[in-house]
Design an enzyme around this catalytic site. Structure first.
Site, mmCIF file in Angstrom:
data_model
loop_
_atom_site.group_PDB
_atom_site.id
_atom_site.type_symbol
_atom_site.label_atom_id
_atom_site.label_comp_id
_atom_site.label_asym_id
_atom_site.label_seq_id
_atom_site.Cartn_x
_atom_site.Cartn_y
_atom_site.Cartn_z
ATOM 1 N N LYS A 23 0.793 -1.070 -0.084
ATOM 2 C CA LYS A 23 0.143 0.004 0.033
ATOM 3 C C LYS A 23 0.958 1.266 -0.008
ATOM 4 O O LYS A 23 0.515 2.253 -0.809
ATOM 5 C CB LYS A 23 -0.856 -0.040 1.199
ATOM 6 C CG LYS A 23 -1.689 1.088 1.466
ATOM 7 C CD LYS A 23 -2.958 0.741 2.286
ATOM 8 C CE LYS A 23 -2.832 1.170 3.700
ATOM 9 N NZ LYS A 23 -2.611 2.332 4.200
ATOM 10 N N GLY A 95 -4.908 8.058 5.131
ATOM 11 C CA GLY A 95 -3.974 8.874 5.890
ATOM 12 C C GLY A 95 -2.773 9.140 5.101
ATOM 13 O O GLY A 95 -2.473 10.362 4.951
ATOM 14 N N GLN A 170 5.104 9.264 7.064
ATOM 15 C CA GLN A 170 3.957 10.216 6.315
ATOM 16 C C GLN A 170 4.525 11.897 6.699
ATOM 17 O O GLN A 170 4.393 12.643 5.704
ATOM 18 C CB GLN A 170 2.700 10.338 6.912
ATOM 19 C CG GLN A 170 2.182 8.769 6.465
ATOM 20 C CD GLN A 170 0.818 8.529 7.051
ATOM 21 O OE1 GLN A 170 0.256 9.283 7.828
ATOM 22 N NE2 GLN A 170 0.089 7.506 6.743
ATOM 23 N N ASP A 316 2.055 -1.025 12.101
ATOM 24 C CA ASP A 316 0.867 -1.585 11.506
ATOM 25 C C ASP A 316 0.515 -3.180 11.834
ATOM 26 O O ASP A 316 -0.679 -3.491 11.467
ATOM 27 C CB ASP A 316 0.725 -1.368 9.841
ATOM 28 C CG ASP A 316 0.771 0.165 9.694
ATOM 29 O OD1 ASP A 316 0.388 1.038 10.295
ATOM 30 O OD2 ASP A 316 1.156 0.657 8.325
ATOM 31 N N ARG A 389 -7.209 -3.201 9.191
ATOM 32 C CA ARG A 389 -6.265 -4.232 10.067
ATOM 33 C C ARG A 389 -7.029 -5.069 11.251
ATOM 34 O O ARG A 389 -6.473 -5.893 11.522
ATOM 35 C CB ARG A 389 -5.154 -3.386 10.490
ATOM 36 C CG ARG A 389 -4.479 -3.052 9.495
ATOM 37 C CD ARG A 389 -2.903 -2.923 9.493
ATOM 38 N NE ARG A 389 -2.438 -1.934 8.141
ATOM 39 C CZ ARG A 389 -2.106 -2.224 7.093
ATOM 40 N NH1 ARG A 389 -2.187 -3.705 6.676
ATOM 41 N NH2 ARG A 389 -1.650 -1.595 6.020
HETATM 42 O O1 SPQ Z 1 -2.553 5.430 5.138
HETATM 43 P P1 SPQ Z 1 -3.062 5.245 6.596
HETATM 44 O O2 SPQ Z 1 -4.674 5.366 6.792
HETATM 45 O O3 SPQ Z 1 -2.221 5.919 7.389
HETATM 46 O O4 SPQ Z 1 -2.553 3.677 6.803
HETATM 47 C C1 SPQ Z 1 -1.771 2.919 7.972
HETATM 48 C C2 SPQ Z 1 -2.146 1.659 7.687
HETATM 49 O O5 SPQ Z 1 -2.413 1.000 8.702
HETATM 50 O O6 SPQ Z 1 -2.569 0.912 6.500
HETATM 51 C C3 SPQ Z 1 -1.996 3.493 9.067
HETATM 52 F F1 SPQ Z 1 -2.957 3.404 10.021
HETATM 53 O O7 SPQ Z 1 -0.454 3.086 7.556
HETATM 54 C C4 SPQ Z 1 0.620 4.048 7.509
HETATM 55 C C5 SPQ Z 1 1.734 3.511 8.474
HETATM 56 O O8 SPQ Z 1 1.282 3.467 9.979
HETATM 57 C C6 SPQ Z 1 1.140 4.169 6.067
HETATM 58 C C7 SPQ Z 1 2.323 4.978 6.321
HETATM 59 C C8 SPQ Z 1 3.003 5.215 4.817
HETATM 60 O O9 SPQ Z 1 2.636 4.777 3.732
HETATM 61 O O10 SPQ Z 1 3.919 6.297 4.957
HETATM 62 C C9 SPQ Z 1 3.174 5.220 7.364
HETATM 63 C C10 SPQ Z 1 2.698 4.868 8.698
HETATM 64 O O11 SPQ Z 1 2.115 6.070 9.321
HETATM 65 P P2 SPQ Z 1 2.899 7.236 9.907
HETATM 66 O O12 SPQ Z 1 1.963 7.953 10.684
HETATM 67 O O13 SPQ Z 1 3.859 6.553 11.006
HETATM 68 O O14 SPQ Z 1 3.674 7.840 9.040
#
Ligand code: SPQ
Length: 432
Positions: A23, A95, A170, A316, A389
């Site tokens: 993803k 997100g 992110q 995750d 999840r």
């Molecule tokens: O996209 P989203 O909703 O934030 O998805 C999640 C998931 O579980 O699929 C988090 F809820 O994954 C994020 C992950 O936790 C995806 C991600 C990325 O692709 O950069 C980074 C992680 O989040 P973060 O806040 O640590 O940057």
């Protein structure tokens, strides 16, 4: 919607499977292809709802994106070629889409509005908005730009040296993407290393990204050039079958072509420490993202303590690691994981609440959870709370609960793993 899962006496899981494309890598491939010059071809894109949202947002900014199942062709417009969207950009549950998009839009000299679903409305956006404001972007939104709906007008930015309070890919990605067109150098330093797909993929698109320990820097005025990308299977999706193969008696599963980027393989390290029988066979070494076939066999697990630098490498996977811990001898402590509270749901709360309904002995702590093994799980009516999840973890838990388990709000699973339920049923065999 609700899904009824039936588990017969003595089922086991057996077979070889592939999981959908990663993803995180899929989002980035669509985004970078859209802002690159020239054509980008993507093979193996995740076609879950989150990534379709990313495609939709860029189409609304004039990018031509053609999709045939998981093959995608993008006519990149260059960062400066994006068009002001006439409609609101709706990321729904994603997100990654909203936070990385904010970094890209910070460079665009036009106005855009961003919204998402109820879950996105609760997730903090200030962690991305604050550094982008410092760089010169104009962003506003609910509670001073901390939550959606958000509006942004980008323009000329100045590079910053940002020290992020959270290890978040992110945040790191949004700042680096804003830095692509900023004056001077933009740097981000995080407290622990988060997933590095952005850094790897920017290089594939011809950009320079410098690394000095936990500090990542990018020079402004760089141009991305279209390329071809093969997306590996998502280790976060594979995680459900890794744990299933370990905890369901007499099972053996092989998951093909799974991404094993070291910033994502915390789950493998933790499961091995718990005593798991896991074999990894490394594949093609030439890809920017390492890939392996992974085989697991039912194993006796023991409880361990999980915390510190490994947390961003498995954040995750914690819901399904918690499930594995219910089947381990002794106590498992998960700590330093307060970030779980700001995911699609508060995953400390939802994991504890839903696994308890099935008979697990598990309690929430301030920054994680304590799980007391081994518990005999029983069927129950459980709820994904709209979190993919949590839904998938509960479906795997149901394989240990003889009888019928109902999973409410099961459609959330389509966010990252559209064929999950079919695949799980295909792997179930009777022991006799
Ligand atoms: O996209 P989203 O909703 O934030 O998805 C999640 C998931 O579980 O699929 C988090 F809820 O994954 C994020 C992950 O936790 C995806 C991600 C990325 O692709 O950069 C980074 C992680 O989040 P973060 O806040 O640590 O940057």
């Amino acid at each position: 919607m609700s899904m009824l899962l039936k588990t017969d006496e003595g089922i086991r899981l057996k077979g070889t499977l592939s999981v959908p494309g990663d993803k995180s890598i899929s989002h980035r491939a669509v985004m970078f292809g859209s802002i690159a010059e020239g054509t980008t071809k993507i093979h193996g894109l995740l076609t879950g709802d989150d990534c379709l949202r990313t495609i939709d947002c860029f189409q609304k900014m004039g990018v031509q994106i053609e999709r045939n199942e998981d093959d995608v062709e993008i006519r990149g417009r260059g960062i400066d070629g994006l068009q002001e969207p006439k409609e609101i950009l709706d990321v729904r549950n994603s997100g990654t889409t909203i936070r990385l998009l904010l970094g890209i839009l910070a460079n665009a000299a036009f106005h855009a509005c961003l919204i998402g679903d109820e879950s996105i409305a609760k997730r903090p956006m200030d962690r991305v908005v604050q550094p982008l404001l410092k760089m010169g972007a104009k962003i506003d939104g609910r509670e001073n730009g901390s939550f959606t709906p958000l509006s942004i007008r980008g323009g000329s930015l100045t590079g910053i040296d940002y020290i992020s309070p959270v290890a978040s890919a992110q945040v790191k990605s949004a700042v680096l993407l804003a830095g692509l067109r900023a004056d001077g150098v933009t740097s981000v330093t995080e407290p622990q290393l988060s997933r590095d797909h952005t850094e790897r993929m920017l290089r594939l698109f011809g950009c320079e990204v410098e690394e000095d320990g936990l500090k990542k820097s990018i020079k402004g005025n760089q141009t991305l050039r279209g390329t071809t990308i093969h997306i590996p299977g998502d280790i976060s999706s594979a995680a459900f079958f890794l744990v299933a193969g370990l905890i369901v008696p007499n099972s053996e599963l092989t998951i093909l072509n799974t991404g094993i980027n070291p910033t994502r393989t915390g789950i493998i390290d933790v499961l091995k420490e718990m005593g798991a029988d896991i074999l990894m066979e490394r594949k093609d070494e030439s890809s920017i993202e390492p890939v392996a076939d992974i085989t697991v066999k039912t194993s006796s697990l023991k409880g361990i303590e999980i915390g510190g630098d490994i947390i961003p490498r498995l954040i995750d996977e914690i819901p399904v690691i918690a499930l594995a811990a219910t089947q381990a001898d002794g106590t498992t402590i998960i700590k330093d994981a307060a970030e779980l509270k700001v995911k699609e749901t508060n995953r400390i709360e939802t994991v504890v609440k839903e696994l308890s309904k099935m008979g697990a002995r598990i309690e929430a702590t301030e920054d994680g959870m304590k799980i007391y093994g081994k518990s005999k799980l029983h069927p129950a009516t459980v709820d994904s709370h709209g979190d993919h999840r949590i839904g998938m973890m509960l479906a795997i838990a149901s394989c240990l609960a003889k009888g019928e388990t109902a999973i409410e709000n099961n459609e959330a699973i389509g966010i990252s793993f559209p064929r999950f339920f079919d695949l799980l049923e295909e792997l179930k065999h009777s022991n006799t």
